[in-house]
Write an enzyme that holds these catalytic residues in place. Structure first.
Site, mmCIF file in Angstrom:
data_model
loop_
_atom_site.group_PDB
_atom_site.id
_atom_site.type_symbol
_atom_site.label_atom_id
_atom_site.label_comp_id
_atom_site.label_asym_id
_atom_site.label_seq_id
_atom_site.Cartn_x
_atom_site.Cartn_y
_atom_site.Cartn_z
ATOM 1 N N THR A 196 -2.275 2.389 3.873
ATOM 2 C CA THR A 196 -1.410 3.749 3.730
ATOM 3 C C THR A 196 -0.795 3.866 5.245
ATOM 4 O O THR A 196 -1.262 3.571 6.183
ATOM 5 C CB THR A 196 -2.583 4.854 3.695
ATOM 6 O OG1 THR A 196 -3.099 4.842 2.671
ATOM 7 C CG2 THR A 196 -2.049 6.351 3.862
ATOM 8 N N THR A 215 -6.366 6.681 7.393
ATOM 9 C CA THR A 215 -6.301 5.476 6.117
ATOM 10 C C THR A 215 -7.630 4.999 5.894
ATOM 11 O O THR A 215 -8.419 5.047 6.803
ATOM 12 C CB THR A 215 -5.568 4.303 6.869
ATOM 13 O OG1 THR A 215 -6.022 3.619 8.051
ATOM 14 C CG2 THR A 215 -3.845 4.732 7.151
ATOM 15 N N GLY A 216 -7.644 4.178 4.715
ATOM 16 C CA GLY A 216 -8.935 3.512 4.576
ATOM 17 C C GLY A 216 -9.506 4.214 3.136
ATOM 18 O O GLY A 216 -8.550 4.610 2.388
ATOM 19 N N THR A 267 1.213 6.896 0.302
ATOM 20 C CA THR A 267 0.560 5.705 -0.113
ATOM 21 C C THR A 267 0.641 5.073 -1.439
ATOM 22 O O THR A 267 0.956 6.521 -2.140
ATOM 23 C CB THR A 267 -1.072 5.884 0.236
ATOM 24 O OG1 THR A 267 -1.827 4.686 0.120
ATOM 25 C CG2 THR A 267 -1.583 6.907 -0.677
ATOM 26 N N ARG A 311 -6.338 8.703 -10.238
ATOM 27 C CA ARG A 311 -7.181 8.772 -9.118
ATOM 28 C C ARG A 311 -6.456 9.197 -7.943
ATOM 29 O O ARG A 311 -5.332 8.518 -7.824
ATOM 30 C CB ARG A 311 -7.782 7.255 -8.786
ATOM 31 C CG ARG A 311 -8.634 7.186 -7.480
ATOM 32 C CD ARG A 311 -7.825 6.718 -6.216
ATOM 33 N NE ARG A 311 -8.731 6.748 -5.101
ATOM 34 C CZ ARG A 311 -7.931 6.376 -3.891
ATOM 35 N NH1 ARG A 311 -6.865 6.573 -3.739
ATOM 36 N NH2 ARG A 311 -8.815 6.245 -2.869
ATOM 37 N N SER A 355 0.690 -0.974 0.182
ATOM 38 C CA SER A 355 0.116 -0.046 -0.079
ATOM 39 C C SER A 355 0.855 1.296 0.000
ATOM 40 O O SER A 355 0.227 2.553 0.090
ATOM 41 C CB SER A 355 -0.941 -0.238 1.189
ATOM 42 O OG SER A 355 -1.729 -1.091 1.252
#
Ligand code: ASP
Length: 311
Positions: A165, A216-217, A183, A193, A45
């Site tokens: 991340t 993060t996420g 990340t 993106r 990641s």
């Protein structure tokens, strides 16, 4: 003085601590910690070994913020450089701008002689090829002229891997806060993106008057909610790290936020740290007096409704 990170930051915690021990600033600590994680090819990641976009290109995002003056540096969709966090910091230092993307970010990185790296490891490349084959149903040679990457991205994202991340927060001897994030973003993403990670106020924020936070996420959710800035402002308004983080997590219940949720780290100017997540998990803290990082439990906050259909 204290450094806070997610558990995937373990590799960088001692470097961050050593920066503080040596009299370095919170920015030095955050950059030093994140650089270690960016070199870990096993972490898919972040940096080297990060999973690529749908076209097989590793595009990196990073941002760093100085809580003493709210200076920011960020890069997004950066290809071919080992340490996006350092390039981001140099954007802060050398330019009258705060954020560079794509070709411009790469030109800047080359101009400052940032370290280059072939980021797509054989393991990550194989994972991409498997994903194309099993989920997207397409051969790599069809991609350059494929008329419908949108559909391919939706297919590839289905059952996607959970992200990781890396976030670091630090408080230095002068009482200054810093937040930094690095990340490779959402695996198999549409080219170009950009998630929350390099977006100041979404993926990270630091303000000595309130506090520092990083996420993060699923970045699309943190962008929409302005999560890191929300936390910092709540801290400035007098909420504790526990209250500010919990409120920001509750604020993630966005209509149609159907792609998972956010984990959060918070640090205030007194050194109080807290972590939040939608699933049980831990975060790490280290101070200059400590040999090893200490693991602390994150507060579990339920995922917003309809948030899990693609996890
Ligand atoms: N927040 C990152 C992004 O949306 C991904 C992650 O944390 O896994 O790009």
């Amino acid at each position: 003085m204290i450094v806070v990170s997610g558990v995937t930051g373990r590799l960088g915690m001692k470097a961050a601590r050593d920066a503080l021990r040596a009299g370095g600033s919170a920015l030095d600590a955050v950059e030093a910690g994140i650089r270690q994680v960016e070199l870990n090819a096993q972490d898919h990641s972040v940096g080297l070994g990060g999973y690529p976009n749908i076209l097989g290109e590793v595009q990196l995002d990073a941002g760093i913020m100085d809580g003493s003056n709210r200076a920011v540096g960020a890069v997004a969709a950066l290809r071919g450089f080992a340490h996006p966090i350092s390039v981001a910091r140099q954007v802060m230092i050398r330019l009258p701008h705060v954020f560079l993307v794509g070709a411009g970010a790469e030109r800047f990185a080359a101009e400052i002689a940032a370290e280059r790296s072939d980021l797509l490891t054989p393991e990550a490349k194989q994972a991409w090829l498997d994903r194309l084959n099993q989920y997207a149903g397409v051969r790599p040679e069809e991609l350059p002229t494929h008329p419908d990457l949108v559909t391919l991205v939706w297919r590839a994202l289905n059952e996607r891997q959970r992200g990781g991340t890396i976030d670091f927060l630090a408080l230095d001897a002068a009482g200054n806060l810093c937040a930094g994030v690095s990340t490779s973003g959402c695996a198999w993403k549409y080219p170009g993106r950009v998630g929350d990670s390099p977006i100041c106020g979404a993926g990270y924020y630091a303000d000595n008057r309130g506090g520092a936070a990083a996420c993060t996420g699923v970045g699309e959710v943190a962008i929409r909610a302005g999560t890191a800035r929300t936390v910092s402002l709540l801290l400035q308004l007098g909420y504790s790290v526990a209250e500010a983080g919990a409120r920001a997590m509750q604020d993630l219940a966005l209509p149609g936020a159907g792609r998972g949720s956010i984990d959060l780290l918070v640090l205030d100017p007194q050194g109080h740290a807290a972590g939040f997540a939608t699933d049980p998990g831990q975060f790490l803290v280290i101070t200059p007096e400590m040999d090893e990082p200490e693991e602390r439990e994150r507060v579990t906050v339920s995922a917003p409704p309809n948030s899990r259909e693609y996890e």
